[in-house]
Design a protein around this motif. Sequence first.
Motif, PDB file in Angstrom:
ATOM      1  N   ASN A  26      11.387  20.790   4.636  1.00 37.44           N
ATOM      2  CA  ASN A  26      12.511  19.983   4.155  1.00 37.44           C
ATOM      3  C   ASN A  26      13.839  20.488   4.708  1.00 37.44           C
ATOM      4  O   ASN A  26      13.983  21.671   5.035  1.00 37.44           O
ATOM      5  N   ALA A  47      15.790  17.106  -0.786  1.00 36.29           N
ATOM      6  CA  ALA A  47      14.590  16.376  -1.187  1.00 36.29           C
ATOM      7  C   ALA A  47      14.876  14.884  -1.150  1.00 36.29           C
ATOM      8  O   ALA A  47      16.008  14.456  -0.940  1.00 36.29           O
ATOM      9  N   VAL A  50      18.169  12.863  -2.148  1.00 35.13           N
ATOM     10  CA  VAL A  50      19.341  13.745  -2.116  1.00 35.13           C
ATOM     11  C   VAL A  50      20.263  13.232  -1.022  1.00 35.13           C
ATOM     12  O   VAL A  50      19.907  13.216   0.148  1.00 35.13           O
ATOM     13  N   SER A  94      17.705  18.646  -6.432  1.00 38.84           N
ATOM     14  CA  SER A  94      16.653  19.176  -5.574  1.00 38.84           C
ATOM     15  C   SER A  94      16.234  20.528  -6.118  1.00 38.84           C
ATOM     16  O   SER A  94      16.066  20.667  -7.322  1.00 38.84           O
TER      17      SER A  94
END
Length: 105
Positions: A26, A47, A50, A94
């Motif tokens: 990520n 994430a 976001v 996140s």
Amino acid sequence: MIHVPGDLFSVNQASVQTIPRLFARNERVINIFSTEIGKMALIEVGAIFVSSIDNVWHGEVTPPSKRFIQKWDYEDDEVSLTQCEEMGRFNMGSTVILLFEADKI
């Protein structure tokens, strides 16, 4: 501070269990701090949903969405935070990973 572009997989428990190396894949912002007990890394992992990661000393780090690693170096006196002071935020939420030097905490 280092911005590492990447995917935006969800960081819920089901995703963490089924997507190999999710946190390394990520998008993330890696912040390295010198503290009273040694070096500390605070890693903000992006994430799904976001929209951006902000830090109080820099402002918005992401977006803009770039496909290469970006790095900013700050002098010790340029960024100073006290315990419980806001460091940054996710605009939607996140996860954060904290790493410390071995045998320091």
